[in-house]
Design an enzyme around this catalytic site. Structure first.
Site, mmCIF file in Angstrom:
data_model
loop_
_atom_site.group_PDB
_atom_site.id
_atom_site.type_symbol
_atom_site.label_atom_id
_atom_site.label_comp_id
_atom_site.label_asym_id
_atom_site.label_seq_id
_atom_site.Cartn_x
_atom_site.Cartn_y
_atom_site.Cartn_z
ATOM 1 C CE LYS A 29 70.949 33.666 61.599
ATOM 2 N NZ LYS A 29 70.692 32.789 62.752
ATOM 3 C CG ASP A 31 72.966 30.118 68.168
ATOM 4 O OD1 ASP A 31 71.905 29.743 67.660
ATOM 5 O OD2 ASP A 31 73.986 29.406 68.224
ATOM 6 C CD GLU A 163 73.231 31.643 64.489
ATOM 7 O OE1 GLU A 163 72.611 30.871 63.742
ATOM 8 O OE2 GLU A 163 72.680 32.268 65.400
#
Length: 308
Positions: A29, A31, A163
């Site tokens: 994931k 950022d 993240e």
């Protein structure tokens, strides 16, 4: 500039704890800013999830995309990379004034190739087509994945201090503009988008403002979720203040009474910020919130409390 005709990406749901499953794949994931790239040999577009033109904001990414010589529609994330080659949302805020910051566009999905719609193909097939079609370079990068081992992958996420991770069903179809439980966000850090509703007066030698008053939408109404007074440098204080100043209003945008925070200047609930924090309090506020930057790719009406 906003495009009148644009593709809304597929959105993920907050997914709780990491898990492993043979029916799912797992990606990092990242950022940054979600971005759709429409490539058509001289008629390229690069824009945000709400149609905001990114071509002038991130010219290095746009230029690298045009060099791909690809007729396709791609979905990915624009990120700024720190010295450890890790995505940094705070660095992404500084790219306008510091062109030396390394940008990357991580591509994780493909919606169309040579005029053929791929959205009804299973995700794992789309990823295979994407990997074969894309010729990565220093800026344009393929966002790889692993299968089955979500828990082990999340251990790497923690080690790298990233993240979080994305968990996606291997057979999921691409549904533009839809939020689906077939895609899940599994977070390592506590982060929350929050609407700025006001600011306090600065104290001591600080300039422009003291802290930001923050809110999210809950059942259609704004709900106060705390103040953020850290995470700014001098330039950041000025930049945020300059954006808040034209939005000042006489009354609080929230109905509830907010705990005493000193002299407050209220603003229209238009600006969306990214906030890092340690936990939610029993009273529904963020503990130790730290400002990471403004999100120009999201409207305030989209901002609700993320499920933990």
């Amino acid at each position: 500039m906003n495009y009148m005709d644009y593709i809304k990406p597929m959105f993920a749901t907050s997914g709780g704890k990491p898990f492993s499953s043979g029916d799912w794949i797992f990606e990092l994931k990242l950022d940054g800013f979600r971005a759709i790239a429409e490539l058509n040999k001289g008629k390229e577009k690069l824009y945000s999830r709400n149609g905001l033109d990114f071509s002038k904001d991130y010219p290095a990414v746009f230029s690298a995309l045009k060099k791909l010589n690809l007729k396709a529609i791609l979905d990915g994330e624009i990120v700024a990379l720190d010295k450890n080659n890790s995505p940094s949302f705070q660095l992404l805020q500084q790219t306008m004034i510091d062109p030396s910051i390394q940008l990357a566009y991580y591509v994780f999905d493909i919606l169309q190739l040579n005029g053929k719609d791929l959205t009804r193909l299973p995700l794992i097939e789309r990823k295979e087509i994407l990997k074969k079609s894309l010729q990565p370079n220093e800026v344009i990068r393929y966002s790889d994945h692993i299968e089955k081992e979500g828990k082990k992958f999340f251990e790497l996420v923690i080690k790298k201090n990233i993240e979080g991770m994305m968990a996606k069903k291997k057979d999921s179809l691409y549904m533009p503009g839809r939020r689906s439980a077939d895609w899940l966000k599994v977070k390592h850090h506590h982060e929350q988008e929050a609407i700025i509703i006001g600011f306090t007066e600065p104290k001591g030698g600080r300039k422009h403002f003291g802290s930001l008053l923050l809110a999210v939408y809950h059942n259609g109404e704004l709900k106060y979720v705390g103040n953020a007074g850290t995470g700014f440098n001098d330039q950041g204080l000025k930049d945020v203040f300059d954006k808040m100043k034209p939005l000042t209003v006489d009354r609080s945008p929230v109905k509830e009474k907010i705990p005493a925070t000193g002299d407050v200047t209220w603003i229209k609930p238009k600006l969306v910020s990214n906030i890092k924090f340690t936990e939610w309090t029993n009273g529904g506020q963020m503990r130790h919130p730290v400002f990471l930057g403004l999100r120009k790719d999201k409207s305030a009406r989209e901002v609700i409390k993320e499920r933990e």
